[in-house]
Design an enzyme around this catalytic site. Structure first.
Site, mmCIF file in Angstrom:
data_model
loop_
_atom_site.group_PDB
_atom_site.id
_atom_site.type_symbol
_atom_site.label_atom_id
_atom_site.label_comp_id
_atom_site.label_asym_id
_atom_site.label_seq_id
_atom_site.Cartn_x
_atom_site.Cartn_y
_atom_site.Cartn_z
ATOM 1 N N ASP A 96 0.855 -1.179 0.000
ATOM 2 C CA ASP A 96 0.000 0.000 0.000
ATOM 3 C C ASP A 96 0.896 1.236 0.000
ATOM 4 O O ASP A 96 1.925 1.265 0.683
ATOM 5 C CB ASP A 96 -0.888 -0.016 1.248
ATOM 6 N N ASP A 118 -6.702 5.857 -8.968
ATOM 7 C CA ASP A 118 -8.123 5.882 -8.639
ATOM 8 C C ASP A 118 -8.508 7.311 -8.263
ATOM 9 O O ASP A 118 -7.908 7.900 -7.361
ATOM 10 C CB ASP A 118 -8.392 4.948 -7.461
#
EC number: 2.1.1.33
Length: 214
Positions: A96, A118
């Protein structure tokens, strides 16, 4: 984007330790040892299926690349591209972006790519955007004084948000394009998303920025 779960992806990745780095935190401050040279290191955050990062590694053998993608079912596609491209200057990591500082030392990264991240369009999800000031703080620590962020997207709202975020963070915008494919910019390597959206006639937005340090 809905991702099809591939339960075998983790095992597949671990079959190729020369490309996939299972525990990147073990190499914090020592990534030059991983590559066996002192070449600059560029990372792509959100590498997806790996077309961009493999293409960059192929085109620039004098630079070391690390593709970072937290979804193993997606990263396994990037692994296949890396194997096919036969690029010794590419490594892949499943992490992440919030945890980057666990794997990289201050100033260890020369350049960061953010491609078709995103957009997280809902206001309550603003902090998840990879160009949010929370992430910019992380990037600033990882990059040296001359280090840059290169950002591409098809999402105008995210692009406008990012322009404001970078400017308010006192970053220097060194390149801005509202229609990359119809500009004079050379050397662009397309991502899978980029090919898809540009084929439909959507403009591709791009910017380059660096932190304004004394």
């Amino acid at each position: 984007m809905r991702v099809k779960h591939k339960p075998w992806a983790k095992d597949r990745l671990e079959e190729f330790p020369a490309i996939y780095i299972k525990n990147p935190e073990d190499f914090k401050g020592r990534w030059q040892e991983v590559f066996g040279n002192n070449n600059p290191i560029h990372i792509e955050i959100g590498s997806g299926k790996g077309q961009f990062i493999s293409g960059m590694a192929k085109a620039n053998p004098e630079i070391n690349y690390i593709g970072i993608e937290m979804i193993e079912s997606v990263l396994v596609s990037a692994l296949d591209k890396a194997i096919e491209a036969e690029v010794p200057n590419l490594r892949l990591v499943a992490r992440d972006a919030k945890l980057l500082e666990e794997s990289f030392e201050k100033g260890e990264i020369a350049q960061i790519y953010l491609n078709f991240s995103d957009p997280w369009p809902k206001k309550r999800h603003t902090k998840r955007r990879l160009t949010n000031p929370t992430f910019l703080t992380i990037y600033e620590r990882l990059l040296p004084k001359a280090g840059e962020i290169h950002f591409k997207t098809d999402n105008r709202s995210l692009f406008e948000y990012s322009l404001v975020a970078f400017s308010e963070y006192n970053m220097l915008l060194t390149f801005v394009s509202l229609d990359l494919h119809n500009s004079d910019y050379e050397g662009n390597i397309k991502t899978e998303y980029e090919e898809k959206f540009s084929a439909k006639g959507f403009p591709i937005y791009r910017l380059e920025a660096k932190f304004d340090r004394d």
